[in-house]
Design a protein around this motif. Sequence first.
Motif, mmCIF file in Angstrom:
data_model
loop_
_atom_site.group_PDB
_atom_site.id
_atom_site.type_symbol
_atom_site.label_atom_id
_atom_site.label_comp_id
_atom_site.label_asym_id
_atom_site.label_seq_id
_atom_site.Cartn_x
_atom_site.Cartn_y
_atom_site.Cartn_z
ATOM 1 N N HIS A 89 0.815 -1.212 0.000
ATOM 2 C CA HIS A 89 0.000 0.000 0.000
ATOM 3 C C HIS A 89 0.851 1.265 0.000
ATOM 4 O O HIS A 89 0.306 2.372 0.059
ATOM 5 C CB HIS A 89 -0.924 0.014 1.221
ATOM 6 N N ILE A 90 2.182 1.117 -0.073
ATOM 7 C CA ILE A 90 3.078 2.267 0.009
ATOM 8 C C ILE A 90 3.917 2.345 -1.263
ATOM 9 O O ILE A 90 4.573 1.378 -1.649
ATOM 10 C CB ILE A 90 4.001 2.168 1.238
ATOM 11 N N ILE A 91 3.903 3.498 -1.902
ATOM 12 C CA ILE A 91 4.673 3.743 -3.120
ATOM 13 C C ILE A 91 5.822 4.685 -2.775
ATOM 14 O O ILE A 91 5.584 5.751 -2.190
ATOM 15 C CB ILE A 91 3.793 4.356 -4.215
ATOM 16 N N PRO A 92 7.058 4.326 -3.111
ATOM 17 C CA PRO A 92 8.214 5.147 -2.698
ATOM 18 C C PRO A 92 8.427 6.385 -3.558
ATOM 19 O O PRO A 92 9.546 6.708 -3.930
ATOM 20 C CB PRO A 92 9.382 4.165 -2.819
ATOM 21 N N ILE A 112 2.716 -0.032 -11.077
ATOM 22 C CA ILE A 112 3.449 0.840 -10.171
ATOM 23 C C ILE A 112 4.275 -0.010 -9.207
ATOM 24 O O ILE A 112 3.798 -1.020 -8.689
ATOM 25 C CB ILE A 112 2.478 1.740 -9.383
ATOM 26 N N THR A 113 5.495 0.407 -8.978
ATOM 27 C CA THR A 113 6.361 -0.302 -8.028
ATOM 28 C C THR A 113 6.051 0.162 -6.614
ATOM 29 O O THR A 113 6.037 1.356 -6.327
ATOM 30 C CB THR A 113 7.843 -0.042 -8.339
ATOM 31 N N SER A 159 8.067 -5.428 -7.254
ATOM 32 C CA SER A 159 7.449 -5.251 -8.562
ATOM 33 C C SER A 159 7.301 -6.616 -9.212
ATOM 34 O O SER A 159 7.615 -7.638 -8.625
ATOM 35 C CB SER A 159 8.298 -4.320 -9.436
ATOM 36 N N GLY A 160 6.823 -6.621 -10.434
ATOM 37 C CA GLY A 160 6.621 -7.888 -11.128
ATOM 38 C C GLY A 160 5.166 -8.317 -11.057
ATOM 39 O O GLY A 160 4.311 -7.669 -10.438
ATOM 40 N N LEU A 192 0.450 -3.520 -9.378
ATOM 41 C CA LEU A 192 -0.534 -2.548 -8.912
ATOM 42 C C LEU A 192 -0.723 -1.513 -10.013
ATOM 43 O O LEU A 192 0.231 -0.852 -10.412
ATOM 44 C CB LEU A 192 -0.075 -1.873 -7.618
ATOM 45 N N ASP A 193 -1.946 -1.394 -10.493
ATOM 46 C CA ASP A 193 -2.245 -0.487 -11.594
ATOM 47 C C ASP A 193 -3.181 0.626 -11.121
ATOM 48 O O ASP A 193 -4.083 0.394 -10.299
ATOM 49 C CB ASP A 193 -2.902 -1.230 -12.757
ATOM 50 N N VAL A 194 -2.943 1.826 -11.633
ATOM 51 C CA VAL A 194 -3.805 2.974 -11.365
ATOM 52 C C VAL A 194 -4.380 3.446 -12.693
ATOM 53 O O VAL A 194 -3.639 3.758 -13.623
ATOM 54 C CB VAL A 194 -3.030 4.113 -10.673
ATOM 55 N N ILE A 195 -5.696 3.486 -12.770
ATOM 56 C CA ILE A 195 -6.386 3.872 -13.996
ATOM 57 C C ILE A 195 -7.328 5.027 -13.673
ATOM 58 O O ILE A 195 -8.151 4.925 -12.748
ATOM 59 C CB ILE A 195 -7.176 2.691 -14.593
#
Length: 269
Positions: A139-142, A157-158, A163-164, A169-172
Amino acid sequence: MKNHFSVFLFSAILLFLHCNQTLSQSPTAAPAKAPAAASAPPPAATSTAQASPPVMVPVQVSKGPVNVIKILQKAGGFAVFIRLIKSTQEDIQVFSQLNDSRDGVTIFAPTDGAFSAIIKSGVLNSLSDHQKIELVQFHIIPKILTTANFQTVSNPITTLAGSGSRFALDVITTENMVNVTSGLTNTSVSAIVYTDSQLAIYQVDKVLLPLDIFAPRSLAPAPSPPKPKKDDGADTPVVPKDISGAVSCVMLNTMLISGVIIVAAAFPL
């Protein structure tokens, strides 16, 4: 009689002149008090300046990084997520990211209602310590993502979890919504909890479930038995042939020849 009238007339003239002089001086004396009245506005202006709302003045909350836990506590409704952040010590990780990096941090914060499903089913309590860390990190994006950045961000998003495909995790974005999907969870940003130049916290109404934890891994196929190696015959053991029949024939022939010899010796021609 004439002398008395002259004295009276002279006195009246003097009195008239004195009154005119007094009346002509009184209008000029009144403005002398005007400066005292004009000095009143400065205190009123000062009181107005003190009553101005502080939101109009940019005030820095603190010199160091902001406290994510306090922000969520003040917002309310994030008790479960706060407890997970503390138990996994991810608040220290976020503090380090804010303090040591200029990239900032973005947090998708699930509400207490979002956790109710996986709490009632016992899924949350069944997770190992490592899995709980991965769940919070997912839930945390650096880096800082503003609402404008959501329209141009590259998917997937990493996150801090990695990742992988297992942590995709995608944001649309649509016209009025920002959808967040993990492959297992599809939710949207329902509120902006906090935002500044280094930190953005967005409220989501579902827990983002990474595939790495909640999707069963496909079992690897069982290894096939090794194929027999082809040899050139050097080390291949030789299977003995059954020569028992040949031996019997040889012995029979030997016995017949011996019998013929004996008979010939007994009866010479």
